[in-house]
Design a protein around this motif. Structure first.
Motif, mmCIF file in Angstrom:
data_model
loop_
_atom_site.group_PDB
_atom_site.id
_atom_site.type_symbol
_atom_site.label_atom_id
_atom_site.label_comp_id
_atom_site.label_asym_id
_atom_site.label_seq_id
_atom_site.Cartn_x
_atom_site.Cartn_y
_atom_site.Cartn_z
ATOM 1 N N SER A 1 0.809 -0.324 -6.626
ATOM 2 C CA SER A 1 1.823 -1.379 -6.683
ATOM 3 C C SER A 1 1.194 -2.720 -7.042
ATOM 4 O O SER A 1 1.703 -3.453 -7.900
ATOM 5 C CB SER A 1 2.548 -1.486 -5.339
ATOM 6 O OG SER A 1 3.276 -0.312 -5.052
ATOM 7 N N GLU B 1 4.827 -5.424 -4.796
ATOM 8 C CA GLU B 1 4.402 -5.445 -3.400
ATOM 9 C C GLU B 1 3.565 -6.688 -3.103
ATOM 10 O O GLU B 1 2.771 -6.714 -2.172
ATOM 11 C CB GLU B 1 3.621 -4.173 -3.043
ATOM 12 C CG GLU B 1 3.747 -3.748 -1.586
ATOM 13 C CD GLU B 1 3.063 -2.435 -1.280
ATOM 14 O OE1 GLU B 1 2.113 -2.414 -0.466
ATOM 15 O OE2 GLU B 1 3.488 -1.411 -1.870
ATOM 16 N N SER C 1 0.187 1.251 -2.108
ATOM 17 C CA SER C 1 -0.039 -0.177 -2.339
ATOM 18 C C SER C 1 -1.029 -0.482 -3.458
ATOM 19 O O SER C 1 -0.797 -1.411 -4.246
ATOM 20 C CB SER C 1 -0.508 -0.843 -1.041
ATOM 21 O OG SER C 1 0.505 -0.805 -0.065
#
Length: 672
Positions: free
Chosen positions: A410, A416, A407
């Motif tokens: 991202s 995300e 994450s």
């Protein structure tokens, strides 16, 4: 004795009779008094009640009597106007008419009367037939007749044409309609700002007392009660009509050229948060929605400046630090992060200017998820902007506790998570203005029907997100993006532009579709003293070119150039260069510059104009610029590839060469 006894008995009887009579008289008197008191009490009661009815309850009973014996005609309230920031009318009350032909009153033949109406407004075949077959009475012939059309019909037809008026809405400028919205059939706001601002705009209807005669004809009696309508308030927007026109035109041109299915363009003032223009088009969206506010999307590389701002604020990075970017390919668990152009190493500032996904992913490792999330949240992502008007999406930014190991990378490259165009433009405004997130606004003030301001909305800072020094460093890096990075096609010669391009893959049904992208550019100008933030988003272009730097950046450049040439953005004398060579504006006067007339350099785009006195063939006819403002005249000449020397004040009074003279591109026109 006997006589005495008899005499005594008689006297007793007489005395008894007298006593009985007296008692009866007393009874009568008591009854009379009681009856008199009762009558008096009843009379007083009636008098009191009559007084109550006439004095205390009189108004209520009169209103009840009027309600039973009278009817009321509704008097519509004039709806308030919607104005742009400079007082130009965007929406105003209007009167429209229904036209009827009274076939028994016509002095013309029916067919002739119908053709007279059709010469002014269209008349459907069904209405033509209905009028031709009508036995008498009134027949509707047209439903949306303007006042000018009404006068023309009356002059042509004469007797036998009648009109019924109804309140309507006029939109004198064919722009901003998705934003402004429309009024419903009931005269109240139906969509857009017309609906959202209805409490201010609608006013209070009035009413007039009418009587109905035996033929059911309504009329106003002499001295009948009339309660006048109260007109609605005028609402002044932050939007500039000319900038809105520019945004809509440039977005439409880009959609046609690229084959994109839709997009947004947002212009706002970073100093105040005021929205100057917002244009949205979606082929598959609701026609009355402004997608810049309602449709969140993954922003891609336009998120990288916020990563840089976070790193600089935390003191964990240096702009000139060299980072190994792995030749453009980074393996992170089961995921592969790639760059369009592979580099072995890049400085931190180059990771942004060259838009390296690998470099951004590696830099994100220096922040904990909680810190990275906090900065994104402080920039306004994952929450509504508190615009206060129209529908708005908060976008998506999940809590750091739910992040995976992938994450941070991202989020660093704009995946995300999702954001609206307005959120993204507002966040860039915080970088542009020195680090303060401003609350976006669409309404400047509300005025009563007499023109007095009853409510004014001042700029509202939300929070300081980053230190002013950090904002200045990020602005410098974003200027490099436009000067020699991925955003060169957004550059202009007379103004330095700062910004970031983005190219994100497009998700369809929860999966990234092959060969489908979203192109975007977000920036501001002038870079050293930002007056305007611009965002351009093009959804799913199909023309074979899809990079943000290739299609969104030049669209932004065209809009910026037109916007900075209008009166909608305040001109600063420092925003022009003082020699004939087009070059980026630095905000500082060039050393050794001599005082003299100011020369406004034309936009270079991807090429420079030939120097004055060059060998180019004369191919440009100089237009007549008399009466134009310096800004408008300069914009017109720049569009032709000419440069401008300004030696006057106010509007153009004279020019050299004169209108019609042919010049080569790059030559100078002197305005006085």
């Amino acid at each position: 004795m006997t006589r005495f006894g008899i005499h005594s008995a008689t006297q007793v009887e007489e005395a008894a009779g007298n006593a009985q009579g007296a008692a009866l008289a007393r009874t009568h008197r008591i009854r009379q008094r009681v009856l008199g008191f009762g009558i008096t009490l009843v009379a007083v009661t009636y008098a009191v009640r009559l007084g109550e009815l006439q004095i205390i309850e009189g108004d209520a009973h009169r209103e009840k009597q009027l309600a039973q014996s009278a009817e009321w005609e509704l008097l519509p309230a004039p709806r308030g106007r919607i104005l742009d920031r400079r007082g130009r009318v965007l929406a105003a009350p209007d009167t429209r008419y229904q036209a009827f032909l009274a076939v028994d009153e016509l002095t013309l033949e029916r067919a002739e009367a119908i053709e007279a109406v059709a010469a002014v407004v269209p008349v459907s075949a069904e209405r033509r037939q209905a009028i031709a077959e009508a036995a008498g009475g009134w027949s509707l012939v047209a439903s949306d007749v303007s006042d000018e059309e009404r006068v023309r019909m009356q002059r042509t037809i004469g007797h036998g044409v009648h009109f019924e008026s109804r309140p309507a809405r006029d939109y004198p400028r064919s722009m901003g309609r998705r934003l402004i919205g429309a009024v419903g059939a009931d005269g109240r706001g139906g969509t857009g700002l017309e609906a959202d601002l209805d409490d201010w705009l609608a006013g209070i209807p009035g009413r007039a007392e009418v009587r109905v005669d035996g033929h059911r004809n309504a009329y106003r009696p002499p001295g009948g009660q009339v309660i006048e309508a109260v007109a609605g308030h005028d609402v002044v927007l932050t939007v500039d009509a000319e900038l809105q026109r520019i945004a809509e035109n440039e977005l439409a041109r880009a959609l046609t050229k690229t084959g994109a299915s839709g997009g947004d363009m947002v212009l706002l003032d970073p100093r105040t948060g005021e929205i100057l223009a917002v244009a949205s088009e979606r082929s598959d969206g609701a026609p009355d929605q402004v997608s810049a506010l309602t449709d969140p999307y993954e922003p891609g590389s336009t998120m990288k400046p916020f990563l840089l701002a976070s790193l600089l604020s935390e003191g964990v990075v240096d702009l000139d630090e060299i980072v190994d970017v792995e030749g453009g390919t980074l393996y992170s668990g089961s995921r592969v992060i790639t760059d369009v152009h592979g580099y072995d190493t890049l400085r931190v500032r180059q990771i942004i200017s060259k838009s390296s996904n690998v470099g951004a992913a590696k830099l994100a490792e220096r922040l904990t998820p909680a810190v990275q999330h906090r900065y994104l949240r402080d920039f306004g992502f994952g929450m509504r902007t508190q615009l206060g008007h129209l529908a708005e999406s908060p976008g998506r930014l999940s809590r750091p506790e739910s992040w995976t190991a992938l994450s941070p990378a991202s989020h660093a490259i704009g995946y995300e998570m999702s954001a609206t165009s307005l959120q993204l433009a507002s966040a860039y405004g915080a970088i542009a203005n020195g680090g303060v997130l401003m609350r976006p606004s669409l309404v400047r003030e509300v005025r009563d029907p007499s023109g007095h301001v009853v409510q004014r909305f001042a700029p509202q800072p939300v929070r300081r997100v980053i230190p002013e020094q950090v904002a200045a460093e990020v602005r410098g890096v974003l200027e490099e993006v436009v000067r020699d990075g991925t955003g060169t096609l957004a550059g202009m010669a007379q103004f330095a532009v700062a910004g970031k391009t983005g190219t994100a893959r497009l998700a369809v049904n929860g999966r990234y579709a092959q060969g489908r992208y979203r192109a975007s550019f977000v920036g501001f100008a002038p870079a050293d003293d930002p007056r305007i933030v611009i965002l351009t988003r093009l959804e799913d272009p199909t023309g074979g070119v899809y990079y943000g730097g290739a299609i969104a950046a030049p669209t932004s450049q065209a809009a910026l150039e037109a916007a900075l040439a209008t009166d909608g953005v305040q001109l600063d004398p420092r925003l022009v260069v003082s020699d004939a060579r087009p070059r980026p504006w630095s905000g500082r006067p060039a050393r050794g510059t001599q005082a003299g007339p100011v020369i406004l350099a034309a936009s270079g785009g991807t090429e420079m104009w030939t120097a004055a006195g060059g060998t180019a063939e004369p191919v440009i006819a100089v237009p007549d610029l008399a009466g134009l403002s310096a800004r408008a005249a300069a914009a017109q000449l720049h569009a032709l590839g000419l440069r401008v020397e300004w030696r006057g004040q106010g509007v153009v009074a004279a020019q050299s060469p004169v209108a019609g003279r042919e010049l080569a591109r790059g030559e100078i026109v002197v305005l006085k």
